[in-house]
Scaffold this active site. Structure first.
Site, PDB file in Angstrom:
ATOM      1  N   ASN A  15       0.840  -1.212   0.000  1.00  0.00           N
ATOM      2  CA  ASN A  15       0.000   0.000   0.000  1.00  0.00           C
ATOM      3  C   ASN A  15       0.869   1.254   0.000  1.00  0.00           C
ATOM      4  O   ASN A  15       0.544   2.237  -0.669  1.00  0.00           O
ATOM      5  CB  ASN A  15      -0.962  -0.006   1.189  1.00  0.00           C
ATOM      6  N   ARG A  92       0.381  -1.930  15.088  1.00  0.00           N
ATOM      7  CA  ARG A  92       0.269  -1.507  16.492  1.00  0.00           C
ATOM      8  C   ARG A  92      -0.961  -0.630  16.647  1.00  0.00           C
ATOM      9  O   ARG A  92      -1.279   0.170  15.769  1.00  0.00           O
ATOM     10  CB  ARG A  92       1.495  -0.671  16.904  1.00  0.00           C
ATOM     11  N   ASN A 108      -6.536   4.625   8.119  1.00  0.00           N
ATOM     12  CA  ASN A 108      -6.103   3.230   8.093  1.00  0.00           C
ATOM     13  C   ASN A 108      -6.798   2.528   6.940  1.00  0.00           C
ATOM     14  O   ASN A 108      -7.896   2.922   6.536  1.00  0.00           O
ATOM     15  CB  ASN A 108      -6.473   2.538   9.405  1.00  0.00           C
ATOM     16  N   HIS A 110      -8.100  -1.336   5.675  1.00  0.00           N
ATOM     17  CA  HIS A 110      -8.397  -2.671   6.220  1.00  0.00           C
ATOM     18  C   HIS A 110      -9.002  -3.536   5.119  1.00  0.00           C
ATOM     19  O   HIS A 110      -9.866  -3.063   4.370  1.00  0.00           O
ATOM     20  CB  HIS A 110      -9.370  -2.541   7.407  1.00  0.00           C
ATOM     21  N   THR A 142      -9.807   5.880  15.148  1.00  0.00           N
ATOM     22  CA  THR A 142     -10.223   6.258  16.499  1.00  0.00           C
ATOM     23  C   THR A 142      -9.588   5.252  17.456  1.00  0.00           C
ATOM     24  O   THR A 142      -8.768   4.434  17.024  1.00  0.00           O
ATOM     25  CB  THR A 142     -11.752   6.195  16.623  1.00  0.00           C
ATOM     26  N   GLU A 175      -7.423  -2.214  -2.666  1.00  0.00           N
ATOM     27  CA  GLU A 175      -6.765  -1.380  -1.643  1.00  0.00           C
ATOM     28  C   GLU A 175      -5.843  -0.367  -2.313  1.00  0.00           C
ATOM     29  O   GLU A 175      -5.833   0.822  -1.977  1.00  0.00           O
ATOM     30  CB  GLU A 175      -5.942  -2.247  -0.681  1.00  0.00           C
TER      31      GLU A 175
HETATM   32  C1  GRF Z   1      -3.170  -4.813   3.850  1.00  0.00           C
HETATM   33  O1  GRF Z   1      -4.007  -5.877   3.497  1.00  0.00           O
HETATM   34  C2  GRF Z   1      -3.913  -3.816   4.694  1.00  0.00           C
HETATM   35  O2  GRF Z   1      -5.256  -3.693   4.362  1.00  0.00           O
HETATM   36  C3  GRF Z   1      -3.769  -4.391   6.073  1.00  0.00           C
HETATM   37  O3  GRF Z   1      -2.477  -4.930   6.114  1.00  0.00           O
HETATM   38  C4  GRF Z   1      -2.059  -5.253   4.800  1.00  0.00           C
HETATM   39  C5  GRF Z   1      -0.788  -4.522   4.554  1.00  0.00           C
HETATM   40  O4  GRF Z   1      -0.205  -4.879   3.328  1.00  0.00           O
HETATM   41  N1  GRF Z   1      -4.024  -3.387   7.089  1.00  0.00           N
HETATM   42  P1  GRF Z   1       1.000  -4.021   2.756  1.00  0.00           P
HETATM   43  O5  GRF Z   1       2.068  -3.980   3.826  1.00  0.00           O
HETATM   44  O6  GRF Z   1       0.465  -2.646   2.433  1.00  0.00           O
HETATM   45  O7  GRF Z   1       1.445  -4.761   1.527  1.00  0.00           O
END
Ligand code: GRF
Length: 202
Positions: A15, A92, A108, A110, A142, A175
């Site tokens: 990401n 964390r 964030n 998810h 949050t 994502e």
């Molecule tokens: C992703 O699936 C994200 O949604 C989750 O942790 C993963 C992180 O993947 N919170 P990367 O480190 O961005 O490849």
């Protein structure tokens, strides 16, 4: 001057890479000021270095508890004059010092359609539950786990022959598409919180 963001990671950093790429492609007009990892071996640190971005490994072992860690983290981000903090696979929970220093300015991502399947292994949870549609969510952070007003979501159909890996991979593509978009939406302003709803003004 373009706005400054920070990305917090713990691992792979795909990401993070999508954000780096969106900036390079001028789809996102921000400066990635610093990438911070709580783990020294996070592969994402190398991605940041390759893009010429400042990196910092902030080891939790150097701090007595979560709050003192988060005081140090907030100070690092404050001195870089960061406008928005983006968690990208950051493993964390954030404590009060970070939440207060960056109120409504932490995002964030998810890998599920929240509020379904918060926590670890969201893709496995969705597959095992048997939902027909899962997806990805970007939300304001949050003090609850994977809680907070939803900025944007993308739906991903679950196929009969999906494995955790195949579903995770299709969700991950979404994502990578929506995280840069969400960052732009939040930084552009023109939104407000109504209760827990993130509402964009017309
Ligand atoms: C992703 O699936 C994200 O949604 C989750 O942790 C993963 C992180 O993947 N919170 P990367 O480190 O961005 O490849």
């Amino acid at each position: 001057m373009s706005r400054r963001i920070a990305v917090l990671i713990s691992g792979r950093g795909s990401n993070l890479q999508s954000i780096i790429d969106a900036i390079a492609a001028r789809q996102l007009d921000v400066t990635l000021r610093i990438v911070v990892s709580n783990r020294a071996d996070a592969a994402g640190l190398e991605r940041a270095r390759a893009a010429g971005v400042e990196t910092l490994h902030l080891s939790p072992r150097q701090y007595a508890d979560r709050d003192s860690y988060d005081v140090a983290l907030a100070e690092v981000l404050r001195t870089r004059e960061v406008d928005l903090v983006c968690l990208a696979g950051y493993m964390r929970l954030l404590g009060a010092p970070m939440l207060q220093a960056f109120r409504d300015r932490i995002l964030n991502i998810h890998p599920s359609l929240l509020p379904s399947f918060p926590g670890l292994e969201a893709q496995r949870q969705a597959l095992e539950y048997g939902v027909a549609v899962s997806g990805a969510t970007v939300h304001l952070v949050t003090n609850g786990l994977d809680d907070g007003p939803i900025v944007c979501q993308a739906a991903v159909p679950v196929r009969a022959d999906d494995t955790v890996e195949s579903l995770a991979s299709r969700i991950l593509s979404e994502e990578h598409r929506i995280y840069p978009e969400a960052i732009k939406i939040v930084l552009d302003g023109g939104w407000e919180l109504r209760g827990r709803r993130f509402v964009r003004r017309a």
